[in-house]
Design an enzyme around this catalytic site. Sequence first.
Site, PDB file in Angstrom:
ATOM      1  CG  ASP A  97      32.729-147.912  83.006  1.00 35.21           C
ATOM      2  OD1 ASP A  97      32.265-147.309  82.028  1.00 35.21           O
ATOM      3  OD2 ASP A  97      32.411-149.075  83.314  1.00 35.21           O
ATOM      4  CG  ASP A 199      28.263-146.454  80.097  1.00 29.08           C
ATOM      5  OD1 ASP A 199      28.137-147.670  80.286  1.00 29.08           O
ATOM      6  OD2 ASP A 199      27.329-145.637  80.225  1.00 29.08           O
ATOM      7  CD  GLU A 263      28.002-150.624  77.116  1.00 29.68           C
ATOM      8  OE1 GLU A 263      27.269-151.509  77.595  1.00 29.68           O
ATOM      9  OE2 GLU A 263      27.838-149.417  77.381  1.00 29.68           O
ATOM     10  CG  HIS A 324      28.168-154.196  84.525  1.00 31.59           C
ATOM     11  ND1 HIS A 324      29.021-154.064  83.453  1.00 31.59           N
ATOM     12  CD2 HIS A 324      27.425-153.074  84.553  1.00 31.59           C
ATOM     13  CE1 HIS A 324      28.797-152.900  82.873  1.00 31.59           C
ATOM     14  NE2 HIS A 324      27.845-152.271  83.519  1.00 31.59           N
ATOM     15  CG  ASP A 325      25.150-153.739  81.551  1.00 32.80           C
ATOM     16  OD1 ASP A 325      24.811-153.348  82.683  1.00 32.80           O
ATOM     17  OD2 ASP A 325      25.833-153.046  80.771  1.00 32.80           O
TER      18      ASP A 325
END
Length: 518
Positions: A97, A199, A263, A324-325
């Site tokens: 990431d 990210d 993302e 994970h969000d």
Amino acid sequence: MREWWKDGVIYQIYPRSFQDTTGTGVGDLKGIESRLDYLERLGIDAIWISPIFPSPMKDAGYDVSDYTGIDPTFGTLEDFESLTAAAHARGMKVLLDFVPSHTSDQHPWFQEARASKDSPKRDWYVWRDPGPDGGPPTNWISEFAGPAWTLDEATGQYYLHIFLTEQPSLNWRNPELRAAMYDVMRVWFDRGVDGFRVDAVENMAPDPEAGDNPPNPEWVESMGPARSHLGTNTKHLPVIFEIAREMRAVAEEYDPPRLLVGEAYGEIPQVMKYYGDALDAFQQPFNFLLIEAPWEAETLAGLIADYEAALPEGAWPNWVLGNHDRARIASRVGPAQARNAMLMLLTLRGTPTIYQGDELGMENVAIPPDRVQDPWEKNVPGQGLGRDPVRTPIAWEEAPFGGFSTVEPWLPMDLGAARIVARQEEDEASMLAFTRALLALRKETPALTRGSLEEVRAEGAVLRYTRRLGETRLEVALNTGTTPAEIDLAGALLVSTHPGAEAGGPLRPGEGRVTRAG
Ligand code: BGC
């Protein structure tokens, strides 16, 4: 040569919750390595590991204080090298990431930048004098609530942070900063990393000179404070596409070129821009349409068709159900539809990303107030914005703490028998067995990876589409509704969400099938 990621399946590991080997209650790199057998048997092709870099963990590692190190919570660089070698030995790729939009306030760059207005690193971050009323320079709101600007008392200027106060935004308009970040990418590529998930890219280049953001006319409180204004001057600004192209150029310095998955949450046309005008930016801008879409055949068919139609010539699609969000897919669509959701993820055209635990049907876990970790939940309590419920550890065995750890884990976990990996391993009718069967089918059926996607449509509550490659024609049908649906489905049954199902006959609620019709 065809790129590996076009046929591959990515599996997102949230390292804090995968496997603890050191008795800290937090997962680690050795833990991931110890579970590679599981991942190999599952049949995925690449792991993307959420941040493992040194961090004060104000935002679970998305506040990086050293881009090229490993946080001791997760282990050492040797552990990372060992994991990468072990994954590669099994033919699995490793993605990390990359968090370019901001650092931790503990990063030496920020420490240096805030030391004085004349610091050589001052311009690596975004500083502005107070607004005319002495307050923040613009009305921007942090993603996690509160103003996106914090006054640095010592130097009398505000610094920007699109996320937490402890996550100062980097200034990507500064060429030295850009060069330093491209060097960070090279460090990991040189260590054998096969790519990055990049990210929060839409937040990389806010423009304070453009001023306030306008109010969002569609805002309702449940959207959270940050959505009360539009992102006109903060999100998706054109300079980001230039940066994405530069990142891609770094990825192309390697053979084979490294993969960049961006993302960016946005409308379809916005997301498409991240491919680059000449397909020279991110190879894969994440497609989040399914992560929010209502579970309704007509809507899903429309979204799938719109996305496919908007893809630039030659661009490769991708699909995501969870991360994970966002709420667990099994909680969002309901357990009865979780298999259908996985069936869809793994039979649409494009690269799927599976979020850890979705192959087990994991659901959101309620977090008591005294166990809350997520700063978003702490800032705006009780509104359902917190992300802890989707980040809970995997229960591997019937053992204390599910074999995840030897001590109380950092978040509560679901120890229900149905969720335990060892139980699902023994059960041919489990969600795990189903996911494995789908992944195996994908691997041996080129029409599922390389075939065209055709005739996407809703027949009542049933979502249908065809995958075709040469003479091979596969039919996919899934009943998103709550009543049985009569359908005309030709061909031999390849896989069904319901063990023992047959090709003909009505589709039960939550049932999906793939048949080979030619
Ligand atoms: C990550 C979040 C993180 C945020 C700030 C995101 O989009 O996925 O988990 O809180 O970026 O880095």
